[in-house]
Design a protein around this motif. Structure first.
Motif, PDB file in Angstrom:
ATOM      1  N   VAL A 161       0.835  -1.306   0.011  1.00 21.81           N
ATOM      2  CA  VAL A 161       0.081  -0.214   0.098  1.00 21.81           C
ATOM      3  C   VAL A 161       0.818   1.245   0.116  1.00 21.81           C
ATOM      4  O   VAL A 161       0.521   2.038  -0.720  1.00 21.81           O
TER       5      VAL A 161
ATOM      6  N   THR B 179       2.507   1.766  -3.452  1.00 26.22           N
ATOM      7  CA  THR B 179       1.812   2.203  -4.355  1.00 26.22           C
ATOM      8  C   THR B 179       1.180   3.641  -4.362  1.00 26.22           C
ATOM      9  O   THR B 179       1.266   4.531  -5.135  1.00 26.22           O
ATOM     10  N   ALA B 180       0.965   4.169  -3.086  1.00 31.42           N
ATOM     11  CA  ALA B 180       0.784   5.315  -2.730  1.00 31.42           C
ATOM     12  C   ALA B 180       1.835   6.407  -2.997  1.00 31.42           C
ATOM     13  O   ALA B 180       1.748   7.579  -3.458  1.00 31.42           O
TER      14      ALA B 180
ATOM     15  N   HIS C  27      -6.398   6.773 -13.783  1.00 29.20           N
ATOM     16  CA  HIS C  27      -7.542   6.736 -12.963  1.00 29.20           C
ATOM     17  C   HIS C  27      -8.183   5.209 -13.047  1.00 29.20           C
ATOM     18  O   HIS C  27      -8.383   4.561 -11.963  1.00 29.20           O
TER      19      HIS C  27
ATOM     20  N   LEU D 154      -5.890   2.715 -11.821  1.00 30.79           N
ATOM     21  CA  LEU D 154      -5.845   2.841 -10.432  1.00 30.79           C
ATOM     22  C   LEU D 154      -7.177   2.245  -9.745  1.00 30.79           C
ATOM     23  O   LEU D 154      -6.835   1.630  -8.754  1.00 30.79           O
ATOM     24  N   LEU D 155      -8.257   2.736 -10.244  1.00 29.88           N
ATOM     25  CA  LEU D 155      -9.141   2.141  -9.477  1.00 29.88           C
ATOM     26  C   LEU D 155      -9.481   0.560  -9.508  1.00 29.88           C
ATOM     27  O   LEU D 155      -9.784  -0.188  -8.482  1.00 29.88           O
TER      28      LEU D 155
ATOM     29  N   ILE E  18      -6.699  -1.461  -9.915  1.00 23.10           N
ATOM     30  CA  ILE E  18      -5.688  -2.100  -9.081  1.00 23.10           C
ATOM     31  C   ILE E  18      -6.105  -2.155  -7.496  1.00 23.10           C
ATOM     32  O   ILE E  18      -5.959  -3.175  -6.762  1.00 23.10           O
ATOM     33  N   CYS E  19      -6.698  -0.859  -6.910  1.00 23.21           N
ATOM     34  CA  CYS E  19      -7.065  -0.866  -5.693  1.00 23.21           C
ATOM     35  C   CYS E  19      -8.217  -1.953  -5.254  1.00 23.21           C
ATOM     36  O   CYS E  19      -8.164  -2.560  -4.286  1.00 23.21           O
ATOM     37  N   PHE E  20      -9.335  -1.694  -6.131  1.00 23.54           N
ATOM     38  CA  PHE E  20     -10.401  -2.737  -6.048  1.00 23.54           C
ATOM     39  C   PHE E  20      -9.953  -4.188  -5.827  1.00 23.54           C
ATOM     40  O   PHE E  20     -10.202  -5.005  -4.920  1.00 23.54           O
TER      41      PHE E  20
ATOM     42  N   TYR F 185      -6.803  -5.462  -5.269  1.00 20.98           N
ATOM     43  CA  TYR F 185      -6.150  -6.090  -4.295  1.00 20.98           C
ATOM     44  C   TYR F 185      -6.738  -5.826  -3.069  1.00 20.98           C
ATOM     45  O   TYR F 185      -6.689  -6.911  -2.148  1.00 20.98           O
ATOM     46  N   TYR F 186      -7.699  -4.981  -2.814  1.00 19.85           N
ATOM     47  CA  TYR F 186      -8.513  -4.950  -1.532  1.00 19.85           C
ATOM     48  C   TYR F 186      -9.365  -6.358  -1.378  1.00 19.85           C
ATOM     49  O   TYR F 186      -9.475  -7.034  -0.453  1.00 19.85           O
TER      50      TYR F 186
ATOM     51  N   TYR G 181      -5.552  -8.295 -10.289  1.00 15.68           N
ATOM     52  CA  TYR G 181      -4.893  -7.497  -9.511  1.00 15.68           C
ATOM     53  C   TYR G 181      -3.199  -7.268 -10.350  1.00 15.68           C
ATOM     54  O   TYR G 181      -2.691  -6.258 -10.615  1.00 15.68           O
TER      55      TYR G 181
END
Length: 376
Positions: free
Chosen positions: A79, A82-83, A113, A116-117, A119-121, A123-124, A193
């Motif tokens: 995290v 990535t951030a 974006h 990025l959306l 990737i975040c979704f 991975y979560y 992911y």
């Protein structure tokens, strides 16, 4: 005894036989010790694989007991990295492309974006979605064996995870970067992911190449331009010769004001180098891993089943037979089943966009190539 009957006995010492006698005695002693030791430690199942498992036991113990601990730290690291990459892209990339061409900047921001959306979704979901477990305390009619560690029925394609200490439906592997097992319910999230992360770092590398060239190559060349000896001129950033006085040379702020020159920011250069190292490393590592998993998915198998199928193929080939993976329906249908593109689901809505849909089936029963099965 009379002197006549007395006989002379002659003893011959053969010193050359002493080494042979000593060697024979020592060899016999060690042979007895060897036979005694082997008789006390005899194991009918002893082989090279068994010995390898014993020797690697401490490593397995360390992984089993500390993977959960370091798994949390690895998730935090993913995290944070990535951030950091996203923050640097906002800080350096967006202003650069906005000043250069705002239309290209709008496209890059929109496309970035979207990546990025996803990737975040994914991975979560891969981290917080349980991989699927056999029901506990229930009679499983579909069970094909008994887990020796859980002492419980084990359905097809189920394997025991020593880190999670329980059986996992359609287990692929335990991923410390997720701090979770990859199995029946979250295998799709894990793979997508990786795919979106590879696409994301490749996008940053391509979009940031011009940024890196401008901020690194040109800024370094400007800093290294020497004053021409014998001439009161210097080279500005465009390569033109301009007159320079001693007063202007001493006053750098006046030079920057007249030439519209912004001194290079050393922190930007360090951030760009950091981005290049992180993105290239992720591209190589996850690119290779996602390619390997794509090949497994095309064959309708997990990483564990790949080893099992390989061993079965070799075993049956020695018997003159051909092994067929019962879950290999062909690349196209294998991908449809893996991505869950059944019951009217579409590639655009359920793959290109974040989708929390469950995989087909219940993870306990599996269709095989011997069934008349249509996934549409």
């Amino acid at each position: 005894m009379t002197p006549k009957t007395q006989k002379m006995i002659t003893i011959y010492w053969q010193f050359s036989n002493i080494p042979k006698y000593v060697f024979s005695s020592v060899h016999s002693f060690f042979q007895k010790c060897r036979i005694t030791f082997r008789s006390l430690t005899y194991n009918h199942f002893m082989d090279q694989s068994y010995m390898a498992d014993i020797c690697m036991g401490p490593m397995f113990w360390f992984v089993d007991n500390f993977t959960n601990t370091i798994g949390t730290l690895l998730v935090i690291a993913v995290v944070a990295l990535t951030a950091s990459v996203v923050i640097i892209a906002y800080w350096i990339g967006i202003p650069y492309w906005w000043n250069r061409n705002y239309l290209i900047c709008i496209f890059l921001v929109s496309f970035g974006h979207w990546l990025l959306l996803n990737i975040c979704f994914h991975y979560y979901m891969a981290v917080f979605t349980h991989p699927g477990f056999p029901p506990e305390g229930e009679l499983i009619a579909e069970a094909v064996s008994i887990c020796k560690k859980c002492i419980a029925p084990k359905p097809p394609r189920t394997h025991h995870c020593s880190v999670c200490n329980r059986c996992i439906l359609k287990m692929d592997h335990h991923c410390p970067w997720l701090n979770n097992c990859v199995g029946y319910r979250n295998h799709r999230y894990f793979f997508l992911y990786m795919v979106y992360m590879v696409a994301g770092v490749l996008f940053i590398i391509l979009a940031g190449f011009d940024v890196a060239y401008t901020n690194l190559a040109l800024s370094v060349s400007e800093l290294d331009y020497p004053e021409l000896e014998g001439h009161s001129v210097k080279i500005n950033r465009t390569g033109a010769l301009i007159p320079v006085t001693d007063a202007i040379l001493l006053d750098s702020s006046l030079l920057g004001e007249d030439l519209d020159y912004e001194p290079p920011n050393p922190w930007k250069r360090k951030a760009i180098i950091y981005m290049a190292l992180i993105n290239c490393g992720v591209l190589i590592a996850l690119g290779a891993l996602s390619t390997w998993h794509a090949q497994l998915i095309s064959r309708g198998e997990t990483s564990i089943e790949a080893n099992i199928n390989k061993a079965e193929t070799l075993r049956l080939s020695e018997l003159g037979k051909v092994y067929r993976n019962p879950y290999n329906f062909g690349p196209r249908k294998n991908w449809q089943l893996f991505l869950g593109l059944v019951q009217g689901r579409s590639f655009f809505r359920n793959v290109l966009l974040p989708s929390p849909h469950w995989p087909d089936g219940d993870g306990l029963t599996w269709h095989t190539i011997h069934d008349s099965y249509d996934c549409t």
